[in-house]
Design a protein around this motif. Structure first.
Motif, short mmCIF file in Angstrom:
data_model
loop_
_atom_site.label_atom_id
_atom_site.label_comp_id
_atom_site.label_asym_id
_atom_site.label_seq_id
_atom_site.Cartn_x
_atom_site.Cartn_y
_atom_site.Cartn_z
N PRO A 351 -41.52 -22.40 -12.00
CA PRO A 351 -42.19 -21.70 -10.91
C PRO A 351 -41.88 -21.96 -9.46
CG PRO A 351 -43.58 -23.04 -12.57
CD PRO A 351 -42.23 -23.37 -12.64
N SER A 352 -40.96 -22.89 -9.17
CA SER A 352 -40.73 -23.37 -7.66
C SER A 352 -39.08 -22.91 -7.48
CB SER A 352 -41.02 -24.94 -7.61
OG SER A 352 -42.41 -25.21 -7.69
N LEU A 353 -38.71 -22.17 -8.16
CA LEU A 353 -37.26 -21.72 -8.18
C LEU A 353 -36.96 -21.05 -6.54
CD1 LEU A 353 -36.07 -20.51 -11.57
CD2 LEU A 353 -35.10 -22.65 -10.33
N ASP A 354 -37.94 -20.28 -6.25
CA ASP A 354 -37.89 -19.28 -5.05
C ASP A 354 -38.03 -20.45 -3.92
OD1 ASP A 354 -37.83 -17.01 -6.64
OD2 ASP A 354 -39.80 -16.71 -6.52
N GLU A 355 -38.77 -21.39 -3.94
CA GLU A 355 -38.47 -22.36 -3.02
C GLU A 355 -37.31 -23.33 -2.96
OE1 GLU A 355 -41.41 -21.88 -4.89
OE2 GLU A 355 -41.98 -20.48 -3.43
N LEU A 356 -37.07 -23.88 -4.08
CA LEU A 356 -36.08 -24.71 -4.10
C LEU A 356 -34.44 -24.37 -3.75
CD1 LEU A 356 -36.94 -26.38 -7.81
CD2 LEU A 356 -37.24 -27.34 -5.30
N TYR A 357 -34.18 -23.08 -4.10
CA TYR A 357 -32.72 -22.59 -3.60
C TYR A 357 -32.62 -22.32 -2.06
CZ TYR A 357 -33.82 -17.90 -2.74
OH TYR A 357 -34.24 -16.63 -2.10
N LEU A 358 -33.76 -22.48 -1.45
CA LEU A 358 -33.68 -22.38 0.03
C LEU A 358 -33.32 -23.59 0.90
CD1 LEU A 358 -36.76 -20.04 0.69
CD2 LEU A 358 -34.24 -19.31 0.59
N SER A 359 -33.42 -24.82 0.14
CA SER A 359 -33.19 -25.90 0.88
C SER A 359 -32.03 -26.58 0.07
CB SER A 359 -34.37 -27.06 0.75
OG SER A 359 -34.30 -27.40 -0.66
N GLU A 414 -30.45 -20.05 -19.36
CA GLU A 414 -31.24 -19.14 -19.72
C GLU A 414 -32.61 -18.72 -19.03
OE1 GLU A 414 -34.34 -18.29 -23.80
OE2 GLU A 414 -33.19 -20.00 -23.71
N VAL A 415 -32.87 -19.96 -18.39
CA VAL A 415 -33.94 -19.91 -17.40
C VAL A 415 -33.46 -19.05 -16.08
CG1 VAL A 415 -35.81 -21.08 -15.83
CG2 VAL A 415 -35.39 -21.69 -18.32
N LEU A 416 -32.45 -19.72 -15.58
CA LEU A 416 -31.95 -19.44 -14.23
C LEU A 416 -30.98 -17.80 -14.43
CD1 LEU A 416 -29.92 -22.54 -13.33
CD2 LEU A 416 -32.06 -21.63 -12.54
N LEU A 417 -30.54 -17.56 -15.54
CA LEU A 417 -30.13 -16.12 -15.45
C LEU A 417 -31.56 -15.09 -15.67
CD1 LEU A 417 -27.42 -16.55 -18.44
CD2 LEU A 417 -27.33 -15.65 -16.03
N ALA A 418 -32.50 -15.50 -16.22
CA ALA A 418 -33.78 -14.70 -16.27
C ALA A 418 -34.31 -14.45 -14.79
CB ALA A 418 -34.92 -15.15 -17.15
N TRP A 419 -34.42 -15.62 -14.11
CA TRP A 419 -34.68 -15.54 -12.68
C TRP A 419 -33.70 -14.60 -11.91
CZ3 TRP A 419 -32.23 -19.18 -8.77
CH2 TRP A 419 -32.90 -19.07 -7.77
N VAL A 420 -32.73 -14.75 -12.10
CA VAL A 420 -31.54 -13.85 -11.25
C VAL A 420 -31.79 -12.36 -11.67
CG1 VAL A 420 -29.31 -13.22 -10.81
CG2 VAL A 420 -29.87 -15.62 -10.95
N ALA A 421 -31.87 -12.33 -12.94
CA ALA A 421 -32.27 -10.77 -13.24
C ALA A 421 -33.49 -10.13 -12.65
CB ALA A 421 -32.36 -10.90 -14.89
N GLU A 422 -34.46 -11.03 -12.48
CA GLU A 422 -35.74 -10.41 -11.84
C GLU A 422 -35.62 -10.24 -10.11
OE1 GLU A 422 -40.48 -11.80 -11.38
OE2 GLU A 422 -38.90 -12.96 -12.60
N LYS A 423 -34.61 -11.30 -9.50
CA LYS A 423 -34.83 -11.48 -8.17
C LYS A 423 -33.41 -11.43 -7.58
CE LYS A 423 -39.26 -13.45 -8.39
NZ LYS A 423 -40.13 -14.65 -7.74
N GLY A 424 -32.45 -10.92 -8.26
CA GLY A 424 -31.03 -11.04 -7.83
C GLY A 424 -30.68 -10.79 -6.42
N GLU A 439 -22.07 -19.74 -8.97
CA GLU A 439 -21.94 -20.97 -10.05
C GLU A 439 -22.49 -20.55 -11.50
OE1 GLU A 439 -19.99 -23.19 -9.46
OE2 GLU A 439 -19.77 -23.25 -7.40
N LEU A 440 -23.75 -19.84 -11.20
CA LEU A 440 -24.49 -19.65 -12.49
C LEU A 440 -23.60 -18.47 -13.40
CD1 LEU A 440 -26.96 -19.48 -14.35
CD2 LEU A 440 -28.12 -17.80 -12.76
N MET A 441 -23.14 -17.31 -12.59
CA MET A 441 -22.52 -16.50 -13.18
C MET A 441 -21.19 -16.88 -13.82
SD MET A 441 -24.66 -14.10 -13.35
CE MET A 441 -23.72 -12.74 -13.66
N LEU A 442 -20.51 -17.74 -13.00
CA LEU A 442 -19.20 -18.22 -13.47
C LEU A 442 -19.20 -19.27 -14.69
CD1 LEU A 442 -17.24 -18.66 -10.12
CD2 LEU A 442 -16.92 -16.94 -11.65
N PHE A 443 -20.38 -20.11 -14.57
CA PHE A 443 -20.16 -21.35 -15.39
C PHE A 443 -21.51 -21.39 -16.66
CE2 PHE A 443 -17.90 -22.61 -11.75
CZ PHE A 443 -16.53 -22.97 -12.18
N GLY A 444 -22.42 -20.45 -16.21
CA GLY A 444 -23.65 -20.61 -17.17
C GLY A 444 -23.38 -20.01 -18.48
N ASP A 445 -23.90 -20.18 -19.25
CA ASP A 445 -24.05 -19.83 -20.60
C ASP A 445 -25.04 -18.79 -21.13
OD1 ASP A 445 -21.97 -21.37 -21.30
OD2 ASP A 445 -23.18 -23.03 -21.77
#
Length: 561
Positions: A351-359, A414-424, A439-445
């Motif tokens: 639920p806090s991904l939108d804030e975490l990636y900014l710092s 799985e969680v991060l890809l869904a997040w990017v798919a929604e707010k890429g 990093e997610l697109m290169l090394f994620g599964d």
């Protein structure tokens, strides 16, 4: 039915006025009867001039000198009063070093009492901050009373600020000495010589130097007793202070050096059980974080599960703290039950991904789930801190590091890809977000098709942007760099001057999708208009596309506009 309302008697204004005058006379008589009433009256008059905000420095200094003349020699007598304490604080704040030192000397011998007063405690903190020449003597007045003062409602903040904000290594050792017990306090050298100071800086290790086995046992036991007295009173607030965390870490280091395995494990277990319920209060300092990491690394599977349960409500705050997040990294590194780790972390983080990636701190946690300890995002110093528990992990964890990393990466992807798919698009427009996405697109599964579409969608808009207030994603340097990295299939390696290909990413397919998204107008626009990011990105796209066409030359496929 008629109701007769009672008429309130009308007060005589003259009588009220006379009553107020009489009250003021009584108040003035009471003030005059108090000790130093005339002194305080004069001091307040000058103080009202000295504390003004918008006055020239020269004028303020004139008032400060006058104020100092009024209170000189009487500071010790008036400083415990709430109004007089603020007057003295103003002199310390705005006065020069001469006035500060004069007040510090005059209050000598009363600092323990002042620290316990709800008004004068602020003065003690200011003197510790602004009078470095007297700081050691002030802290020495607390000696043999530190543990009690840490549990005192008013004094605890004075000691905490002194240790965390103002004291040097030797001055910190003065506050720590009480934790080691009366024997260590009695025989610790405090002459102030250079040799003694260097030994004192070592903390508990310095006290134990040269001690025989029995004396070491007594000092370690006394240290444990002092720590237990703090942790048995969590409501006093001392468990959050860095001075307590330092003493706790020094104790654990000393326990680790006990040669008998049974005794060492017993001491470690006792201190863990003592502070188990307040572990969340420790993680925000360097020493406290190291303590919790030691508990995780050396604990059993049951202990680790309990620690994660205690930390779970605070995960988001921990992610945003430089020292606290090391605890999460250690948990990811050493706990074999990766499902438990993911079950604990992801529901809190998502639920806090939108804030975490900014710092930078929050972003580092997301990157550690995907590419732990990579030199692209973690400095050598940070990696050295993370690696402190590797030796213990080799003894206490059964699963190999690579398997653990792969399981964590798969679960987090799985969680991060869904997040990017929604707010890429929104994520990629931010400098920090573009780093996480790459990093997610290169090394994620997992299935990256929806995430890829979300990242390519903003590229379909006319190039260059028709809206001057919204720059095209290609013209954002960090976003353009992200696309370039994805098109080349990995990061550039300066050592080998080549691209380190990511095994979980198909750059050729992405290049084809990129071309289809841009279309003829987009590619022509990138070549002829806009900023320089367009041609540079198109050059990488051309290289990737021609390589793919070379592989498919036999089939005769080609792009026809």
């Amino acid at each position: 039915m008629d109701v007769d309302e009672e008429q309130k008697p009308v007060k005589d204004p003259l009588a009220v006025r006379e009553a107020h005058k009489a009250q003021k006379v009584v108040q003035e008589q009471r003030r005059a009867a108090k000790p130093h009433s005339s002194l305080l009256t004069e001091a307040k008059r000058v103080w009202s001039l000295a504390r003004q905000k918008n006055i020239p420095t020269a004028e303020r200094q004139k008032h400060i000198h006058e104020l100092m003349d009024v209170i000189r020699g009487k500071v010790k007598d008036i400083v415990l009063k709430h109004d007089a304490s603020r007057i003295v604080q103003t002199v310390v704040k705005h006065g020069k070093q001469k006035e500060r030192d004069e007040i510090a000397v005059e209050l000598k011998g009363k600092y323990k009492e002042l620290a316990q007063n709800k008004y004068s405690k602020f003065l003690v903190t200011k003197l510790i901050k602004h009078c470095p020449a007297h700081r050691t003597s002030i802290l020495l007045e607390f000696q043999s009373h530190v543990l009690r003062l840490l549990l005192h409602r008013e004094a605890t903040s004075v000691l905490a600020d002194a240790f965390e904000l103002h004291a040097n290594a030797y001055e910190r050792s003065i506050l720590l000495r009480d934790f080691y017990g009366k024997e260590a306090n009695m025989f610790s050298v405090t002459s102030g010589s250079t040799e003694d100071k260097e030994r004192a800086k070592k903390g508990l290790a310095g006290v134990l130097e040269g001690a025989d086995k029995e004396r070491r046992r007594r000092i370690i036991e006394a240290t444990k007793t002092g720590l237990i007295s703090i942790f048995n009173n969590p409501d006093k607030g001392a468990v959050t202070h860095a001075v307590v965390h330092r003493a706790l870490w020094e104790y654990i280091v000393a326990v680790n050096e006990i040669p008998q395995d049974e005794e060492r494990d017993k001491q470690f277990r006792e201190i863990y059980e003592t502070c188990q319920e307040v572990l969340a209060e420790l993680v925000h300092t360097k020493d406290g974080s190291r303590v919790v990491r030691e508990f995780i690394a050396r604990g059993s599977a049951k202990d680790r599960k309990q620690i994660l349960k205690i930390l779970k409500p605070h995960i988001v705050k921990i992610c945003s703290d430089e020292d606290a997040q090391l605890v999460l990294f250690t948990a990811i590194d050493v706990i074999d039950d990766t499902k438990l780790v993911l079950k604990t972390l992801l529901p809190e983080i998502t639920p806090s991904l939108d804030e975490l990636y900014l710092s930078s701190q929050g972003r580092r946690v997301l990157l550690y789930l995907l590419v732990p300890r990579t030199k692209r995002h973690f400095t050598p110093a940070q990696n050295a801190l993370i690696a402190e528990t590797d030796e213990i992990r080799a003894r206490t964890s059964k699963k190999d590091a690579e398997s653990r990393e792969n399981e964590i990466r798969t679960g987090a992807s799985e969680v991060l890809l869904a997040w990017v798919a929604e707010k890429g698009e929104t994520i990629a427009r931010e400098p920090g977000g573009s780093l996480v996405v790459a990093e997610l697109m290169l090394f994620g599964d997992g299935d990256k098709s929806k995430a890829s579409e979300a990242l390519l969608a903003p590229c379909a808009s006319p190039y260059p942007s028709e809206d001057a207030s919204s720059v095209h994603v290609i013209d954002l340097p960090h976003t353009s760099r992200m696309y370039k990295t994805l098109l080349q299939g990995g990061h550039f390696n300066r050592g080998t001057s080549s691209i380190d290909k990511a095994p979980r990413w198909d750059a050729a397919s992405y290049a084809t999708a990129f071309i289809n998204t841009l279309g003829k107008d987009g590619i022509v626009g990138m070549c002829t208009e806009g900023d320089r990011n367009g041609p540079l990105l198109l050059q990488r796209l051309w290289v990737c596309a021609t390589r793919r066409r070379g592989k498919r030359r036999r089939s005769g496929s080609r792009r026809v506009w």
